[in-house]
Design a protein around this motif. Structure first.
Motif, PDB file in Angstrom:
ATOM      1  N   ILE A   1      10.200  -5.022  -1.146  1.00  0.00           N
ATOM      2  CA  ILE A   1       9.169  -5.898  -1.292  1.00  0.00           C
ATOM      3  C   ILE A   1      10.026  -7.094  -2.310  1.00  0.00           C
ATOM      4  CG2 ILE A   1       7.232  -6.692  -2.967  1.00  0.00           C
ATOM      5  CD1 ILE A   1       5.927  -3.749  -1.842  1.00  0.00           C
ATOM      6  N   LEU A   2      10.558  -6.499  -3.211  1.00  0.00           N
ATOM      7  CA  LEU A   2      11.515  -7.476  -4.097  1.00  0.00           C
ATOM      8  C   LEU A   2      12.339  -8.215  -3.227  1.00  0.00           C
ATOM      9  CD1 LEU A   2      12.144  -5.530  -7.260  1.00  0.00           C
ATOM     10  CD2 LEU A   2      10.678  -7.339  -6.975  1.00  0.00           C
ATOM     11  N   GLN A   3      13.124  -7.704  -2.436  1.00  0.00           N
ATOM     12  CA  GLN A   3      14.087  -8.534  -1.676  1.00  0.00           C
ATOM     13  C   GLN A   3      13.418  -9.419  -0.570  1.00  0.00           C
ATOM     14  OE1 GLN A   3      17.706  -6.340  -0.081  1.00  0.00           O
ATOM     15  NE2 GLN A   3      17.461  -4.540  -1.355  1.00  0.00           N
ATOM     16  N   THR A   4      12.196  -8.942  -0.248  1.00  0.00           N
ATOM     17  CA  THR A   4      11.490  -9.670   0.828  1.00  0.00           C
ATOM     18  C   THR A   4      11.126 -11.256   0.153  1.00  0.00           C
ATOM     19  OG1 THR A   4      11.065  -8.127   2.256  1.00  0.00           O
ATOM     20  CG2 THR A   4       9.716  -9.662   2.487  1.00  0.00           C
ATOM     21  N   LEU A   5      10.612 -10.843  -1.296  1.00  0.00           N
ATOM     22  CA  LEU A   5       9.978 -11.991  -1.971  1.00  0.00           C
ATOM     23  C   LEU A   5      11.109 -13.082  -2.447  1.00  0.00           C
ATOM     24  CD1 LEU A   5       6.840 -10.156  -3.603  1.00  0.00           C
ATOM     25  CD2 LEU A   5       6.929 -11.800  -1.585  1.00  0.00           C
TER      26      LEU A   5
ATOM     27  N   ARG B   1       0.721  -1.232  -0.049  1.00  0.00           N
ATOM     28  CA  ARG B   1       0.012   0.135  -0.151  1.00  0.00           C
ATOM     29  C   ARG B   1       0.795   1.250   0.046  1.00  0.00           C
ATOM     30  NH1 ARG B   1      -2.856  -3.450   3.214  1.00  0.00           N
ATOM     31  NH2 ARG B   1      -1.858  -2.679   5.377  1.00  0.00           N
ATOM     32  N   SER B   2       1.872   1.093   0.744  1.00  0.00           N
ATOM     33  CA  SER B   2       2.941   2.393   0.692  1.00  0.00           C
ATOM     34  C   SER B   2       3.593   2.513  -0.742  1.00  0.00           C
ATOM     35  CB  SER B   2       4.141   2.033   1.877  1.00  0.00           C
ATOM     36  OG  SER B   2       3.678   2.031   2.914  1.00  0.00           O
ATOM     37  N   ALA B   3       4.110   1.790  -1.345  1.00  0.00           N
ATOM     38  CA  ALA B   3       4.312   1.735  -2.642  1.00  0.00           C
ATOM     39  C   ALA B   3       3.474   2.402  -3.646  1.00  0.00           C
ATOM     40  CB  ALA B   3       4.824   0.315  -3.157  1.00  0.00           C
ATOM     41  N   ALA B   4       1.953   1.783  -3.636  1.00  0.00           N
ATOM     42  CA  ALA B   4       0.920   2.262  -4.558  1.00  0.00           C
ATOM     43  C   ALA B   4       0.891   3.816  -4.048  1.00  0.00           C
ATOM     44  CB  ALA B   4      -0.114   1.392  -4.373  1.00  0.00           C
ATOM     45  N   LEU B   5       0.671   4.255  -2.782  1.00  0.00           N
ATOM     46  CA  LEU B   5       0.431   5.514  -2.519  1.00  0.00           C
ATOM     47  C   LEU B   5       1.548   6.287  -2.856  1.00  0.00           C
ATOM     48  CD1 LEU B   5      -1.550   5.147   1.298  1.00  0.00           C
ATOM     49  CD2 LEU B   5      -2.393   5.905  -1.048  1.00  0.00           C
ATOM     50  N   GLY B   6       2.705   5.810  -2.856  1.00  0.00           N
ATOM     51  CA  GLY B   6       3.906   6.562  -2.940  1.00  0.00           C
ATOM     52  C   GLY B   6       3.815   6.966  -4.584  1.00  0.00           C
ATOM     53  N   ALA B   7       3.633   6.061  -5.456  1.00  0.00           N
ATOM     54  CA  ALA B   7       3.277   6.189  -6.927  1.00  0.00           C
ATOM     55  C   ALA B   7       2.291   7.243  -7.286  1.00  0.00           C
ATOM     56  CB  ALA B   7       3.318   5.101  -7.497  1.00  0.00           C
ATOM     57  N   LEU B   8       1.119   7.125  -6.492  1.00  0.00           N
ATOM     58  CA  LEU B   8      -0.019   7.964  -6.577  1.00  0.00           C
ATOM     59  C   LEU B   8       0.379   9.353  -6.294  1.00  0.00           C
ATOM     60  CD1 LEU B   8      -3.158   5.920  -5.493  1.00  0.00           C
ATOM     61  CD2 LEU B   8      -2.855   6.407  -7.812  1.00  0.00           C
ATOM     62  N   VAL B   9       1.047   9.676  -5.109  1.00  0.00           N
ATOM     63  CA  VAL B   9       1.515  10.884  -4.789  1.00  0.00           C
ATOM     64  C   VAL B   9       2.400  11.524  -5.963  1.00  0.00           C
ATOM     65  CG1 VAL B   9       2.757  12.324  -3.133  1.00  0.00           C
ATOM     66  CG2 VAL B   9       0.961  10.476  -2.398  1.00  0.00           C
TER      67      VAL B   9
ATOM     68  N   GLN C   1       7.804   5.284  -3.064  1.00  0.00           N
ATOM     69  CA  GLN C   1       7.428   4.220  -4.042  1.00  0.00           C
ATOM     70  C   GLN C   1       8.741   3.384  -4.160  1.00  0.00           C
ATOM     71  OE1 GLN C   1       8.631   4.072  -7.570  1.00  0.00           O
ATOM     72  NE2 GLN C   1       7.329   1.922  -7.574  1.00  0.00           N
ATOM     73  N   LEU C   2      10.061   3.816  -4.601  1.00  0.00           N
ATOM     74  CA  LEU C   2      11.200   3.225  -4.984  1.00  0.00           C
ATOM     75  C   LEU C   2      11.638   2.440  -3.725  1.00  0.00           C
ATOM     76  CD1 LEU C   2      13.012   5.681  -7.043  1.00  0.00           C
ATOM     77  CD2 LEU C   2      12.134   3.862  -8.031  1.00  0.00           C
ATOM     78  N   ALA C   3      11.683   2.713  -2.650  1.00  0.00           N
ATOM     79  CA  ALA C   3      12.175   1.991  -1.542  1.00  0.00           C
ATOM     80  C   ALA C   3      11.305   0.879  -1.182  1.00  0.00           C
ATOM     81  CB  ALA C   3      12.561   2.875  -0.585  1.00  0.00           C
ATOM     82  N   SER C   4      10.027   1.023  -1.218  1.00  0.00           N
ATOM     83  CA  SER C   4       9.189   0.012  -0.997  1.00  0.00           C
ATOM     84  C   SER C   4       9.124  -1.020  -1.794  1.00  0.00           C
ATOM     85  CB  SER C   4       7.645   0.854  -0.956  1.00  0.00           C
ATOM     86  OG  SER C   4       7.462   1.766   0.155  1.00  0.00           O
TER      87      SER C   4
END
Length: 162
Positions: free
Chosen positions: A86-90, A40-48, A79-82
Motif C-alpha cells: 500500500i505504501l509503495q502504491t500510494l 482489508r487484508s492488512a486490517a484482517l492480518g493485524a486482527l488475526v 499485515q506487514l506485506a500489505s
C-alpha cells in the motif's frame, strides 16, 4: 520454558510454526491479482495477529500454542506485506525511497525497544503479559485502521495503476 515447560527443541518447533504461518500468509498475498482490497487484508492480518497473541496468553499446551503461532505468523506476514505494498502504491515515484526508509526505520528501528519492553514485562509481571498487552494493542490499532478503511481504500484505488 516457564509456561510450556519445554526446552530448545520446543522453542525450535514454535519458531518453525511461526515461519510456516508466515509462508502461508505470503503465498496468500502472492495469489492476489491486484491491490484492490489490500487495505482489508492488512486490517484482517493485524486482527488475526492480535487475536492470536491474546489467545496465546491463555495457552498452556504445545499443540495449542503451535496452532496459535501459525496464525500469528500468517497474520503478521499479511499485515506487514500489505502495508508495504500500500505504501509503495500510494507513494509518488520521486518520494518512494524516502517513504520506504521511514517505513523500514519504524519497523526495524523500533523493534529493539519493543523487545526490551517485552522482556522487562515478562520478568516483572509474567511471561504472558507481553503477549496480552501486545495483542490488545494490535487489536486496537487494527480496529482503528478498519474504521478508516473507506477513506484509505479509495485513495489506494485511485493511485493504483490500471
Amino acid at each position: 520454558k516457564d509456561v510450556l515447560h519445554g526446552g530448545p527443541r520446543t522453542y525450535g518447533v514454535l519458531m518453525a510454526t511461526i515461519g510456516a504461518g508466515a509462508l502461508c500468509g505470503a503465498l496468500f498475498l502472492a495469489s492476489r491479482r491486484g491491490v484492490d482490497g489490500l487495505g482489508r487484508s492488512a486490517a484482517l492480518g493485524a486482527l488475526v495477529f492480535g487475536a492470536s497473541l491474546v489467545l496465546l496468553t491463555f495457552a498452556h499446551s504445545i499443540p495449542l500454542s503451535t496452532v496459535l503461532l501459525f496464525f500469528a505468523g500468517a497474520g503478521m506476514m499479511v499485515q506487514l506485506a500489505s502495508c508495504n505494498t500500500i505504501l509503495q502504491t500510494l507513494s509518488d515515484d520521486d518520494k518512494r525511497g524516502r517513504v520506504m526508509s521511514f517505513y523500514s526505520l519504524s519497523l526495524m528501528g523500533m523493534s529493539p525497544f519493543g523487545s526490551l519492553l517485552a522482556g522487562w514485562l515478562a520478568g516483572r509481571v509474567s511471561p504472558q503479559a507481553p503477549f496480552l498487552i501486545g495483542g490488545l494493542s494490535c487489536l486496537l490499532g487494527a480496529s482503528a485502521f478498519w474504521r478508516a478503511l473507506p477513506r484509505s481504500t479509495l485513495a489506494c484505488e485511485k493511485a493504483a495503476p490500471g
